[in-house]
Design an enzyme around this catalytic site. Structure first.
Site, mmCIF file in Angstrom:
data_model
loop_
_atom_site.group_PDB
_atom_site.id
_atom_site.type_symbol
_atom_site.label_atom_id
_atom_site.label_comp_id
_atom_site.label_asym_id
_atom_site.label_seq_id
_atom_site.Cartn_x
_atom_site.Cartn_y
_atom_site.Cartn_z
ATOM 1 N N CYS A 1 8.657 33.293 60.518
ATOM 2 C CA CYS A 1 7.733 32.227 60.107
ATOM 3 C C CYS A 1 6.670 32.664 59.094
ATOM 4 O O CYS A 1 6.647 32.181 57.974
ATOM 5 C CB CYS A 1 7.056 31.645 61.343
ATOM 6 S SG CYS A 1 8.244 30.837 62.427
HETATM 7 N N1 NAD Z 1 11.502 31.580 65.739
HETATM 8 C C1 NAD Z 1 10.381 30.916 65.818
HETATM 9 O O1 NAD Z 1 9.455 31.372 66.463
HETATM 10 C C2 NAD Z 1 10.205 29.569 65.134
HETATM 11 C C3 NAD Z 1 9.087 28.816 65.458
HETATM 12 C C4 NAD Z 1 8.911 27.590 64.872
HETATM 13 C C5 NAD Z 1 9.835 27.134 63.930
HETATM 14 N N2 NAD Z 1 10.906 27.905 63.594
HETATM 15 C C6 NAD Z 1 11.859 27.345 62.620
HETATM 16 O O2 NAD Z 1 12.996 26.862 63.321
HETATM 17 C C7 NAD Z 1 14.179 27.031 62.532
HETATM 18 C C8 NAD Z 1 15.188 27.843 63.318
HETATM 19 O O3 NAD Z 1 14.645 29.134 63.538
HETATM 20 P P1 NAD Z 1 15.146 30.085 64.700
HETATM 21 O O4 NAD Z 1 14.101 31.126 64.856
HETATM 22 O O5 NAD Z 1 15.576 29.298 65.871
HETATM 23 O O6 NAD Z 1 16.441 30.744 64.004
HETATM 24 P P2 NAD Z 1 17.531 31.653 64.724
HETATM 25 O O7 NAD Z 1 18.094 32.506 63.639
HETATM 26 O O8 NAD Z 1 16.987 32.284 65.953
HETATM 27 O O9 NAD Z 1 18.629 30.614 65.196
HETATM 28 C C9 NAD Z 1 19.348 29.825 64.347
HETATM 29 C C10 NAD Z 1 20.736 29.627 64.940
HETATM 30 O O10 NAD Z 1 21.406 28.685 64.121
HETATM 31 C C11 NAD Z 1 22.760 29.098 63.991
HETATM 32 N N3 NAD Z 1 23.279 28.444 62.801
HETATM 33 C C12 NAD Z 1 23.073 28.746 61.509
HETATM 34 N N4 NAD Z 1 23.665 27.842 60.734
HETATM 35 C C13 NAD Z 1 24.263 26.951 61.557
HETATM 36 C C14 NAD Z 1 25.018 25.797 61.344
HETATM 37 N N5 NAD Z 1 25.289 25.352 60.119
HETATM 38 N N6 NAD Z 1 25.483 25.132 62.424
HETATM 39 C C15 NAD Z 1 25.208 25.569 63.668
HETATM 40 N N7 NAD Z 1 24.485 26.651 63.930
HETATM 41 C C16 NAD Z 1 24.012 27.339 62.884
HETATM 42 C C17 NAD Z 1 22.716 30.614 63.952
HETATM 43 O O11 NAD Z 1 23.934 31.168 64.350
HETATM 44 C C18 NAD Z 1 21.587 30.898 64.952
HETATM 45 O O12 NAD Z 1 22.079 31.110 66.256
HETATM 46 C C19 NAD Z 1 13.711 27.675 61.244
HETATM 47 O O13 NAD Z 1 13.465 26.672 60.305
HETATM 48 C C20 NAD Z 1 12.414 28.336 61.636
HETATM 49 O O14 NAD Z 1 11.542 28.494 60.537
HETATM 50 C C21 NAD Z 1 11.125 29.092 64.199
#
Ligand code: NAD
Length: 401
Positions: free
Chosen positions: A257
């Site tokens: 983030c």
């Molecule tokens: N990690 C955090 O603390 C956090 C907090 C708030 C917001 N976010 C936001 O949330 C979003 C997701 O982040 P995250 O940390 O969960 O990412 P992550 O990498 O932990 O998880 C994403 C998942 O999506 C899967 N993926 C990718 N492309 C895909 C597709 N086309 N279809 C299905 N699955 C798919 C990946 O295999 C992975 O398991 C981002 O935009 C991030 O900025 C993250």
């Protein structure tokens, strides 16, 4: 109601675990290893307990899949896929596009699509809706909303239930249905007047942190040059009961983030001809911290790190998680190796990283603490090398910022 959650990572799996109590959840992820593990009831995300997943699996209310046709009968879709930067540090909506393709090609009845992925204002209206319409060949008109995720993995005091959640739909009906969905497992829902406000608020929250972290990192360098303790000075300033918020210095920022989201805001600012000078400078200051730290370590060790054995303690981007995305440890290690040091690292929470394994916490000439997990003892860190430099402020007795 059947809910399809696209992406089963930090955000998607966390939502799945909470939603599983009230809805039938199908977690779609294109990583088959993750899907297999989840269906066996193993969680790969801090804060999501395996037994919770097992409970929902047993009750028939949770299933992970990488077969996109299994989302076709969903009534509601949540998108929670990565939104990284491209190699030239521009927003990369490739994962969002792929998620839209999955939704567009598989869901042929009107549903509510909620985006939880972080992106710039206008993403829901100008990218997600048109992309889903394109992939569904305009055969169906969905409702669209945004509800940016605020989960802080590993945090125990704030979770999905007690963290207020922003949301806005493209239509009043979308807003109302979004509220209904989250109200089952979130205590406070805050509607804003447009999706763009919700999208911008999420980016500004993380930009606020990024800029304040950079400010305190720069201040740590000023304090050192003045021969005063940065920590004592911050504690002193923090006695003011209003108008001050304490941030602490570090080796830099990490995670998905803080190093990324502000650049999404800067990109959209640039497109609109508005300045984003703080974001750019904060990025630079935070990235430069690793070199500043290595300079300090070198200065304290006869001006040379050539051939010295250095143990970096903690390579996760923050305490008590295994997440190494954008970790500041990477730059610290790079600078140390550039100067001829023989570098290993210790982090039992991470275990394996970049083809290397966690080394024992002992036997080095120099130790540099980048992240201190709670279960790593201060005494063990101090005993690991005759010279210890701490960037966390959690190792009394060591040299440090
Ligand atoms: N990690 C955090 O603390 C956090 C907090 C708030 C917001 N976010 C936001 O949330 C979003 C997701 O982040 P995250 O940390 O969960 O990412 P992550 O990498 O932990 O998880 C994403 C998942 O999506 C899967 N993926 C990718 N492309 C895909 C597709 N086309 N279809 C299905 N699955 C798919 C990946 O295999 C992975 O398991 C981002 O935009 C991030 O900025 C993250």
């Amino acid at each position: 109601m059947k809910v399809a959650i696209i992406g089963q990572g930090y955000v998607g799996l966390t939502i799945s675990a909470f939603a599983g109590e009230f809805y039938d959840v199908v977690g779609f992820d294109n990583n088959s290893k993750i899907v297999d593990q989840l269906n066996k009831g193993f969680s790969h995300i801090e804060g999501v307990e395996g037994p919770t997943l097992q409970k929902w699996i047993k009750a028939g209310r949770y299933r992970a899949t990488n077969n996109s046709s299994e989302i076709s009968d969903a009534d509601l879709v949540v998108i929670a896929v990565p939104t990284p930067l491209t190699n030239n540090r521009k927003p990369d909506l490739g994962f969002i596009e792929a998620a839209c393709k999955t939704v567009g090609e598989n869901i042929k009845k009107p549903v509510l699509v909620i985006n939880e992925s972080t992106s710039f204002p206008g993403t829901l209206r100008n990218y997600i809706k048109p992309a889903i319409e394109k992939y569904s060949k305009n055969v169906v008109e969905h409702l669209y909303a945004i509800s940016p995720e605020r989960v802080d993995p590993g945090r125990v005091d704030f979770n999905q239930k007690n963290t207020p959640r922003l949301y806005a739909g493209l239509t009043a009906e979308a807003s109302a249905k979004t509220r209904e969905f989250y109200s089952k497992f979130c205590d406070e829902l805050v509607e804003v007047s447009s999706p763009e406000v919700a999208e911008a608020a999420k980016l500004f929250e993380n930009t606020f942190r990024q800029v304040n972290i950079a400010l305190v990192n720069e201040f740590a360098q000023i304090a050192h040059s003045l021969g005063i303790s940065v920590y004592e000075t911050l504690d002193a300033a923090n006695t003011k009961p209003y108008g001050f918020m304490k941030f602490t210095p570090s080796a830099g920022v990490g995670g998905h983030c803080i190093p990324v989201d502000p650049t999404y805001l800067a990109a959209v600012a640039e497109e609109n001809g508005a300045p984003a000078t703080f974001i750019r400078r904060a990025n630079e200051v935070n990235l430069e911290m690793s070199e500043y730290i290595v300079n300090r370590v070198q200065a304290d060790n006869d001006g040379s790190l050539q051939g010295k054995s250095i143990l970096v303690v903690g390579v996760a981007y923050k305490p008590n998680v295994a997440d190494v995305r954008e970790t500041a440890a990477e730059l610290v290690i790079e600078h140390l190796r550039d100067r001829g040091a023989i570098v290993s690292w210790h982090d039992e929470v991470v275990g394996k990283w970049r083809g290397e394994s966690s080394a024992p916490l002992s036997g080095a000439e120099i130790a540099v603490v980048v992240t201190k997990h709670d279960d790593v003892k201060v005494r063990d860190i101090l005993d690991s090398a005759p010279y210890v430099f701490d960037t966390t402020g959690k190792v009394p007795g060591a040299k440090g910022l």
